[in-house]
Scaffold this active site. Sequence first.
Site, PDB file in Angstrom:
ATOM      1  N   HIS A  74       0.844  -1.194   0.000  1.00  0.00           N
ATOM      2  CA  HIS A  74       0.000   0.000   0.000  1.00  0.00           C
ATOM      3  C   HIS A  74       0.876   1.240   0.000  1.00  0.00           C
ATOM      4  CE1 HIS A  74      -4.052  -1.764   1.591  1.00  0.00           C
ATOM      5  NE2 HIS A  74      -3.522  -2.474   0.633  1.00  0.00           N
ATOM      6  N   TYR A 203      -8.898   5.546   7.719  1.00  0.00           N
ATOM      7  CA  TYR A 203      -9.055   5.921   9.128  1.00  0.00           C
ATOM      8  C   TYR A 203     -10.131   7.002   9.173  1.00  0.00           C
ATOM      9  CZ  TYR A 203      -4.732   3.423  10.295  1.00  0.00           C
ATOM     10  OH  TYR A 203      -3.777   2.455  10.494  1.00  0.00           O
ATOM     11  N   TYR A 387       4.361   6.409   9.917  1.00  0.00           N
ATOM     12  CA  TYR A 387       3.520   5.264   9.555  1.00  0.00           C
ATOM     13  C   TYR A 387       4.326   4.204   8.815  1.00  0.00           C
ATOM     14  CZ  TYR A 387      -0.876   2.854   8.793  1.00  0.00           C
ATOM     15  OH  TYR A 387      -1.871   1.919   8.831  1.00  0.00           O
TER      16      TYR A 387
HETATM   17  C1  PHB Z   1      -5.486  -4.325  10.656  1.00  0.00           C
HETATM   18  O1  PHB Z   1      -5.587  -4.521   9.434  1.00  0.00           O
HETATM   19  O2  PHB Z   1      -5.750  -5.215  11.475  1.00  0.00           O
HETATM   20  C2  PHB Z   1      -5.078  -2.991  11.148  1.00  0.00           C
HETATM   21  C3  PHB Z   1      -4.655  -2.035  10.249  1.00  0.00           C
HETATM   22  C4  PHB Z   1      -4.267  -0.795  10.702  1.00  0.00           C
HETATM   23  C5  PHB Z   1      -4.310  -0.504  12.040  1.00  0.00           C
HETATM   24  C6  PHB Z   1      -4.715  -1.462  12.955  1.00  0.00           C
HETATM   25  C7  PHB Z   1      -5.105  -2.721  12.505  1.00  0.00           C
HETATM   26  O3  PHB Z   1      -3.965   0.736  12.470  1.00  0.00           O
END
Ligand code: PHB
Length: 393
Positions: A74, A203, A387
């Site tokens: 990604h 998000y 990130y």
């Molecule tokens: C997940 O795909 O489980 C996942 C992805 C991003 C996050 C937390 C969990 O910040």
Amino acid sequence: MRTRTQVGIVGAGPSGLLLSHLLHLQGVASVIVENRSRDYVEHRVRAGVLEQAAVDLLKEAGVGERMVREGLVHNGIELRFGGRGHRIDFPSLTGGRAITVYGQQEVVKDLIAARLAAGGEIVFEAADVGVHGIDTDTPLIRYRKDGSEHEVSCAIVAGCDGFHGVCRQAIPDHAQHVFERTYPFAWLGILAQAAPSHEELIYAYHDRGFALFSMRSPEITRLYLQVAPDEDIADWPDERIWQELHTRLETDDGWRLNEGPVLEKGITPMRSFVCEKMQHGRLFLAGDAAHIVPPTGAKGMNLAVADIHVLTRALTAFFKSGRGDLLATYDATCLKRVWRAEHFSWWMTSMLHRFPDDDGFQQRLQRSQLDYTVGSRAAAASLAENYVGLPFA
Ligand code: PHB
Ligand code: APR
């Protein structure tokens, strides 16, 4: 029954398995003692995001083949608020870095297969596991299996047994300093048999609370909802979960979330936790045994990989050259990265969740921070850099 080895490892999660594998590549022997079954650890649904440096490390260690084939690279995430999405592009903000979506249990399966293929020893279903003599040069892991008592005698014990393990408790209270925050909410997570309706993670910040759209494969969607910390999963039939997800993820342009059969659901508490020290005598803690982050920053598995990278280097110097200096600085080295991730995870959590006792002040700060993050290249770059993850020490 007594086994001798160089490093006795408690726990066959990502930390313990990766340590055993990397040590093996350096010619250092280890035995892993795990209290669950192989089937259980290979199917436990946990985290799913790997930073660039973690991906590179797994590839270099020869356990990245399936991850490269099946993992989803990604190049960004979306922050969704005010009815629209705002993309944060990773490569252009971080000098070409990205993340890979690949389930933690897939990493675990790959590592178990690699260890067993190389003749590595993993004891599953060990009962009453305990560590002893960490203040001596000959520590022990004791456990019971099939009705008999067993001992692994070693030079170093690696405590890779997660947050609820026994190793951290072996460090005397006076020698450890614990820092902890709990949050006034939890995450309700589902795994659904549904094609992801967006190419990247979303998000979402919403009046009703946070929601996260993620995935595991082209057929499987992973979704989360902010809920109260004491929420009972029995009060969340599938229809209620979908309805809430639709509401929180909705956009003004009519984007639709794909639904499908719910394969799995559960509630996870949100916590920040750091145990300083991560080492005592001959015991070294790594991964969740030493620190926990709230999942908002997707850092849990990556911190485990980073600890193991540092610990492998230190143990290799110790066993091959008799050098103790890297072991002596193990936790200071790890804790720098741990605290960066603790801050990032706390920051993402604070920016994106609804706080129950907020009179509107925090909401206004959150909206301002979100607008700034997507509107300023410097702010977006800071999110992106954290990130995708900073380089390993
Ligand atoms: C997940 O795909 O489980 C996942 C992805 C991003 C996050 C937390 C969990 O910040
Ligand atoms: N004896 C032996 N094994 C134990 C014991 C014990 N007393 N207690 C726990 N374990 C095992 C667990 O069953 C698990 O397999 O230790 C392992 C710890 O694994 P994880 O909890 O996955 O921790 P770690 O390997 O450090 O990986 C960190 O896990 O929770 C996620 O988000 C976190 O992705 C991060 C990762």
